[in-house]
Scaffold this active site. Structure first.
Site, mmCIF file in Angstrom:
data_model
loop_
_atom_site.group_PDB
_atom_site.id
_atom_site.type_symbol
_atom_site.label_atom_id
_atom_site.label_comp_id
_atom_site.label_asym_id
_atom_site.label_seq_id
_atom_site.Cartn_x
_atom_site.Cartn_y
_atom_site.Cartn_z
ATOM 1 N N VAL A 22 43.254 -10.722 25.834
ATOM 2 C CA VAL A 22 44.692 -10.677 25.561
ATOM 3 C C VAL A 22 45.097 -9.247 25.214
ATOM 4 O O VAL A 22 44.569 -8.638 24.288
ATOM 5 C CB VAL A 22 45.068 -11.625 24.412
ATOM 6 C CG1 VAL A 22 46.569 -11.504 24.101
ATOM 7 C CG2 VAL A 22 44.714 -13.059 24.775
ATOM 8 N N LYS A 23 46.038 -8.724 25.978
ATOM 9 C CA LYS A 23 46.502 -7.358 25.822
ATOM 10 C C LYS A 23 47.753 -7.340 24.942
ATOM 11 O O LYS A 23 48.702 -8.089 25.180
ATOM 12 C CB LYS A 23 46.803 -6.772 27.205
ATOM 13 C CG LYS A 23 46.818 -5.264 27.297
ATOM 14 C CD LYS A 23 46.908 -4.870 28.768
ATOM 15 C CE LYS A 23 46.923 -3.380 28.965
ATOM 16 N NZ LYS A 23 47.087 -3.031 30.400
#
Length: 217
Positions: free
Chosen positions: A82-83
């Site tokens: 997850v960015k």
């Protein structure tokens, strides 16, 4: 140093993964938008191409929504990372997602102190944007060296993911300075192999061998 490809173009990614030299992928909302495809479908397709990490970025700017979006993205595949943006809300979300065992990539890093805060928040990866600093007349690669020194001195496990890579020289310098990963556009990845003397030498070898009339098989 690992190589990630920075694109959401699945055809380009498939070609890159076929080399056996690519370890993962990074995407962002802009790259997904250019693809013209459904966001979650693109991420799922990419995750099906590789066992390596695939960064998928949240769209919200508030921590609570980032956490919800991050958990939803992590459900797409086991290798989703997850960015998150390097903001206070992004760091809050990073801590929460990390506590749930979800890998994170904190992006848009431009200073060593930002990288330090991301490491304290438990980020799996930190993404310093080298090319954008160069655009401002700064030495982007100096940031890689500063983060490497800081993480080594403070014994952080967060991996340095050199981003905004503009050419093969950036890739080489990132490796020499101790980056853990370089995420690069397909065009730059292909350029890593290219050199006119390699092409010239191979042409000569092929011509000379053809002149012998022999076959190895």
């Amino acid at each position: 140093m690992k190589i990630f490809i920075d694109t959401a173009d699945t055809d380009e990614l498939r070609a890159a993964f076929d080399t056996g030299l690519v370890d993962g992928c990074t995407t962002n909302p802009s790259l997904i938008a250019k693809s013209g495809k459904d966001f979650k479908e693109v991420i799922a397709e990419i995750c099906g191409m590789t066992d390596g990490p695939v960064s998928a970025e949240v769209a919200s700017t508030e921590a609570d929504m980032m956490i919800k979006e991050g958990k939803r993205l992590a459900e797409i595949a086991d290798n989703v990372v997850v960015k998150l943006p390097l903001t206070w809300d992004g760091l809050k979300a990073c801590r929460a997602l990390t506590a749930d065992g979800i890998d994170t990539n904190v992006t848009l890093c431009f200073t060593a102190t930002q990288a330090w805060l991301a490491a304290k928040a438990g980020a799996t990866y930190i993404s310093p944007f080298i090319g954008r600093l160069d655009d401002l007349g700064q030495q982007g690669m100096e940031l890689i060296g500063e983060i490497r020194a800081l993480y080594d001195a403070q014994d952080y496990d967060t991996q340095i993911l050199a981003a905004s890579i503009r050419g093969p020289l950036h890739v080489k310098e990132a490796a020499l300075l101790g980056a853990d990963v370089a995420t690069i556009p397909p065009k730059v990845f292909n350029a890593l192999l290219s050199h006119p003397l390699t092409d010239k030498g191979l042409d000569a070898f092929v011509k000379d061998w053809a002149g012998t009339g022999q076959s190895i098989l």
